[in-house]
Design a protein around this motif. Sequence first.
Motif, short mmCIF file in Angstrom:
data_model
loop_
_atom_site.label_atom_id
_atom_site.label_comp_id
_atom_site.label_asym_id
_atom_site.label_seq_id
_atom_site.Cartn_x
_atom_site.Cartn_y
_atom_site.Cartn_z
N ILE A 141 1.00 -1.18 0.21
CA ILE A 141 0.02 0.15 0.36
C ILE A 141 0.87 0.87 0.03
O ILE A 141 1.87 1.28 0.88
CB ILE A 141 -1.02 -0.04 1.29
CG1 ILE A 141 -1.45 -1.05 1.52
CG2 ILE A 141 -1.79 1.69 1.68
CD1 ILE A 141 -2.35 -1.24 2.39
N LYS A 142 1.02 2.48 -0.85
CA LYS A 142 1.40 3.61 -1.12
C LYS A 142 0.17 3.96 -0.15
O LYS A 142 -0.76 4.89 -1.09
CB LYS A 142 1.83 3.85 -2.55
CG LYS A 142 2.32 4.24 -2.05
CD LYS A 142 2.77 5.03 -4.55
CE LYS A 142 3.15 6.41 -4.26
NZ LYS A 142 4.72 6.00 -4.53
N PRO A 143 0.57 5.15 1.08
CA PRO A 143 -0.69 5.23 1.65
C PRO A 143 -0.74 6.76 1.33
O PRO A 143 -2.34 7.67 1.20
CB PRO A 143 -1.03 5.34 3.05
CG PRO A 143 0.63 4.81 3.12
CD PRO A 143 1.26 4.08 1.78
N CYS A 402 6.25 7.01 0.63
CA CYS A 402 6.51 4.88 1.14
C CYS A 402 6.20 4.62 0.98
O CYS A 402 4.35 4.81 0.33
CB CYS A 402 7.12 4.51 2.46
SG CYS A 402 5.89 5.67 3.73
N SER A 403 6.16 3.15 0.79
CA SER A 403 5.12 1.74 1.00
C SER A 403 4.98 1.04 1.79
O SER A 403 6.00 1.02 2.33
CB SER A 403 5.10 1.51 -0.20
OG SER A 403 4.93 2.32 -1.37
N ILE A 404 4.09 0.61 2.29
CA ILE A 404 3.66 -0.63 3.08
C ILE A 404 3.86 -1.44 2.71
O ILE A 404 2.99 -2.05 2.01
CB ILE A 404 2.56 0.39 4.41
CG1 ILE A 404 2.34 1.14 5.11
CG2 ILE A 404 2.51 -0.86 5.52
CD1 ILE A 404 1.36 1.37 5.76
N LEU A 433 8.93 0.45 3.01
CA LEU A 433 9.93 0.66 2.16
C LEU A 433 9.97 1.91 0.64
O LEU A 433 8.79 2.67 0.79
CB LEU A 433 10.00 -0.73 0.71
CG LEU A 433 9.16 -1.02 -0.12
CD1 LEU A 433 8.85 -0.24 -1.22
CD2 LEU A 433 9.14 -2.57 -0.36
N ASP A 434 10.94 2.28 0.16
CA ASP A 434 10.68 2.88 -0.96
C ASP A 434 11.13 4.76 -0.58
O ASP A 434 9.90 5.42 -0.31
CB ASP A 434 9.56 3.36 -1.91
CG ASP A 434 9.75 4.44 -2.66
OD1 ASP A 434 10.75 5.17 -2.98
OD2 ASP A 434 8.74 4.70 -4.20
N LEU A 435 12.12 5.27 0.99
CA LEU A 435 12.45 5.92 2.01
C LEU A 435 13.50 6.57 0.82
O LEU A 435 14.36 7.04 1.61
CB LEU A 435 12.91 5.11 3.19
CG LEU A 435 12.08 4.21 3.06
CD1 LEU A 435 12.23 3.58 4.79
CD2 LEU A 435 10.11 5.35 4.10
MG MG Z 1 7.31 3.28 -4.82
#
Ligand code: MG
Length: 465
Positions: A141-143, A402-404, A433-435
């Motif tokens: 999930i990209k919140p 970011c994504s969870i 991830l994606d930080l």
């Molecule tokens: Mg991403």
Amino acid sequence: MELDKMDENDWKYHGEGNKSLVVSHLQHCRVLRLLKFPSEDSAHTRQTAEQAFRHILNIVDYSKYVMKPLLGEKYIHSGEVVKLPLDFVRQLSLKVQQERPELRCDKVMDTFSGCGLCLPNLTQLPLHHLRDHRPPICVEIKPKCGFLPFSRHITKECKRKVCRFCMHQHYKLANGKWKRLSRYCPLDLFSGSKQRMYVALKNLLEEPQNNLKIFKGGELIFSCKDDAKQQPDLNDLIQHLWPYFPHSNGLYNSHQPGKAVLNEFIQVICSSLLSGGDSNRSGEPRKMHLSESRPHCEASPFPRDLLRNGNHGLPKDSVLSKILQVQMLDNLDIEGIYPLYKRVEQYLEEFPKERNRLQIDGPYNESFMDTVKNCPTEDDGSVEYAVGKVHQYRVAMTAKDCSIMITFAPCEEDEEHQLNLEKPRFTYSVSILDLDPKPYEGIPHQYKLDTKIVNYYLRSTQAPP
Ligand code: MG
Ligand code: ATP
Ligand code: ZN
Ligand code: MG
């Protein structure tokens, strides 16, 4: 992994975002994340191998020394920089090309520097396959931003009532980025209310855009379709999820068993988003102080009259609470940050050598982190204050993007790390991830974009006088 014996046949296309392309190993739970750049970039504007190496090192440092202390050890895997043989990278690039979605092909994979980032494959659970025939399910999930800005610098009232994501939807639709509006609202997901979270997740399933992906055994089984007109197939997803929720068949709701499966699936996602990662299994979760009742976005489809029910705020150690707290480091809003950015720019024009000392482009180490943590709350007119707030803003931007990853698989009764659900029971793990650091130079663009989104929203939703 022996770096001098890399074979492209051991790797396959896994996915990509706007900035990087990811391949996964066929046997080991590993992925390689490779940078991309615009295909029209000419050879002399491209990064040198040295610059690419520095760039990836910055990404790792930023994750390790900045985001990890803020978001919590257990959620973050920073990975390591690897130097890959150029021949391997070129073969790999050819191999994955046909798998890439068309909408991503405006960029090409970096095949020049040989630098990459090696990470654990978070769509898998290590050693899981030894216990169960059902492979792990991973929900990504990209919140996006979960709060309404509260800064006194805001000039447009609607920003206090309608969240950025919901406003941005209208702008994206107008610009052809998506064909349908998403009914997902991040404020519902971050509300901590089971009802609102349920609605948010349901809306993500109905229109995933780039905010939801689902994997089974490391394979992508649900995401937005490349052909924007086509809707993702929920029935197809239900077929995949059946074996994980077998009892939802007969127990209840037997006329609509598919609905029951989706319902249970959403419950599992909710519970893992509210749990403390994979370790907090005791008693009542601690509540987050500042959010006893999380605010509501006026554009959300969640019914207003239900808002009072069961709104408990987020448990303090939950992944959502961690992300929200970091997002809230943006307490001035872009409208308050932009003048500070200009203050920094003016200072740097006069003293260009100060750029290093102020760590504008890194290195992202403990000293950078100190500036983020110890920035004064009041503006004393100094460049230090301006830099501190700009750093904080950039950190918040990373948390907004970011994504969870929630990965779960069925497990036996008395195993540890379980979600405390009636039945079925799952082993699970939650990561972020994606930080990547967001560029300092991006601030003027963010300022303009904000104005465009808000103005477009006002024009498109308010009837002319
Ligand atoms: Mg991403
Ligand atoms: P964005 O456009 O969202 O900024 P990006 O270009 O920065 O994306 P990532 O989000 O890091 O790239 O990676 C792209 C995709 O690859 C992710 O959405 C995810 O599906 C997959 N991915 C990335 N890292 C991992 C990992 N460690 N394990 C499994 N899958 C991963
Ligand atoms: Zn909203
Ligand atoms: Mg990214």
